[in-house]
Design a protein around this motif. Sequence first.
Motif, mmCIF file in Angstrom:
data_model
loop_
_atom_site.group_PDB
_atom_site.id
_atom_site.type_symbol
_atom_site.label_atom_id
_atom_site.label_comp_id
_atom_site.label_asym_id
_atom_site.label_seq_id
_atom_site.Cartn_x
_atom_site.Cartn_y
_atom_site.Cartn_z
ATOM 1 N N GLN A 240 -6.417 2.345 -4.751
ATOM 2 C CA GLN A 240 -7.548 1.614 -4.176
ATOM 3 C C GLN A 240 -8.811 1.710 -5.020
ATOM 4 O O GLN A 240 -9.772 0.968 -4.798
ATOM 5 C CB GLN A 240 -7.872 2.158 -2.776
ATOM 6 C CG GLN A 240 -6.741 2.051 -1.791
ATOM 7 C CD GLN A 240 -5.930 3.328 -1.728
ATOM 8 O OE1 GLN A 240 -5.812 4.042 -2.718
ATOM 9 N NE2 GLN A 240 -5.370 3.625 -0.562
ATOM 10 N N PRO B 118 -10.613 -4.885 -4.074
ATOM 11 C CA PRO B 118 -11.106 -3.557 -3.727
ATOM 12 C C PRO B 118 -12.205 -3.643 -2.683
ATOM 13 O O PRO B 118 -12.983 -4.608 -2.654
ATOM 14 C CB PRO B 118 -11.638 -3.014 -5.061
ATOM 15 C CG PRO B 118 -11.859 -4.213 -5.916
ATOM 16 C CD PRO B 118 -10.848 -5.223 -5.478
ATOM 17 N N GLU C 225 0.860 -1.190 0.000
ATOM 18 C CA GLU C 225 0.000 0.000 0.000
ATOM 19 C C GLU C 225 0.895 1.239 0.000
ATOM 20 O O GLU C 225 1.091 1.875 1.039
ATOM 21 C CB GLU C 225 -0.928 -0.008 1.212
ATOM 22 C CG GLU C 225 -1.931 -1.157 1.213
ATOM 23 C CD GLU C 225 -2.914 -1.064 2.362
ATOM 24 O OE1 GLU C 225 -2.891 -0.033 3.085
ATOM 25 O OE2 GLU C 225 -3.699 -2.006 2.535
ATOM 26 N N ASN D 71 -13.968 6.459 -8.565
ATOM 27 C CA ASN D 71 -14.665 5.780 -7.471
ATOM 28 C C ASN D 71 -15.960 6.527 -7.177
ATOM 29 O O ASN D 71 -16.115 7.175 -6.144
ATOM 30 C CB ASN D 71 -13.774 5.730 -6.224
ATOM 31 C CG ASN D 71 -14.226 4.681 -5.231
ATOM 32 O OD1 ASN D 71 -15.386 4.295 -5.215
ATOM 33 N ND2 ASN D 71 -13.321 4.228 -4.383
ATOM 34 N N GLY E 281 -8.260 7.983 0.295
ATOM 35 C CA GLY E 281 -8.390 6.876 -0.640
ATOM 36 C C GLY E 281 -8.896 7.246 -2.011
ATOM 37 O O GLY E 281 -9.284 6.366 -2.790
#
Length: 423
Positions: free
Chosen positions: A309, A126, A74, A399, A390
Amino acid sequence: MRLAERADDWHAACAADTALAALGCRGEVGFGIRAGDEAVTFGFHDGRPVGAARRTDFEVAADPEAWREFFSAEPRPPHHHLFGMLMRVPGTAVTGDEVCFAQHAHLVRRVLEIGRAVIAGPPPAPPAPTAPPAASAAARVDRIEGRYLWAEVGQEPVRLFYEHAGTGRDVLLLHTAGADARQFHHLMNDDRLTERCHLVAFDLPWHGRSGGPPSEHPGAYALDTDRYVATIMAVIEALNLDDPIVVGCSMGGEICLELALRHPDRLGGVVACEAADHVPGRQVGWARDPRVNQTLFVPEWVEGLMAPQSPPEHRREVWWGYSQGGFGTFAGDILFYSGDWDARDRVGRIDTARCPVVMLTGEYDYSCTPEMSRRTAGRIPGAVFRTMPGLGHFPMAENPAEFAGHLLRALDEIDGKTRETAG
């Protein structure tokens, strides 16, 4: 970090990777990934990986500690992407044939992604969306309707494509540089928004499905602040939008601040995403270089601005949308985004009592970083700023389910401030 110890596994993973195979183009190229005194090389013949390179055209070099962060499971921003490291991490550089690097940046990016999976393990699945998908998401025909309108831009009629969905408060959505209104399609099918708002999005001239001014030749497009404001206001007037809240991202976020300054009594407020009063260092000559394939390089230039992400299917949609931009359109927009736009001497004059301002910036945005946005918001009395964890530079597209929650909160704040002022 000893990259050479994983070279065999890395080469084998590259040879088996279907995404890397899909990106391949005819020709031969070799490049190296260098960490200090060691390098792993990669060769491609007719677009296919062939293991170590017989010769290297260029190397991508960074300090071992920088690569250690990049290859972690990450990685922290800006170590999550090579272009972020090139812009923000000292000691990161491309040596050798830089044009060849620009021609093959898509291969370098995918090779590095594969290397991360080899070294740190496959990426985690995810996370589940913060809210269930809209009920209409599985419908055969979604709720978005599209039409054309004629608007006067620079004293010339221009045929612009727009889409709308939902009922309620008018909300105008502004796309990013070199893109079009498709970036908002998922939001425009989200019940949480469409039950509350009338969402409108349009393609700027020379973008998506919109034409350009009759007197302007293809490739001559160059956006500046006055032209941008005039175009948006022409759309607002043509559609008779009632005190719309304007939501923009990147260059669309920048122009939101200008709109709040110039037309506070015509707007209901602005939500400026991924915006600051000045964003230097983002113009790139390769976006119009005849030696470089614009449809490959431009999406690679922006791909790393998204958070790792974010769901892969949405990241791919953003990449694909940028691959479809018209000649010179992205470069013409960046002339505004990282050139003409410099509002450091005037954002402090924005009256948020007349036009509320909310600023939102994704944690992984290395172009306009959260700190840059925070400093700008601090110069605007009454402005609200938040970092979006994120998320990256294209939150509404990379997203949308996650971003919808941030947008709903911003709309609540603007409506609340409007009620306070009216009271």
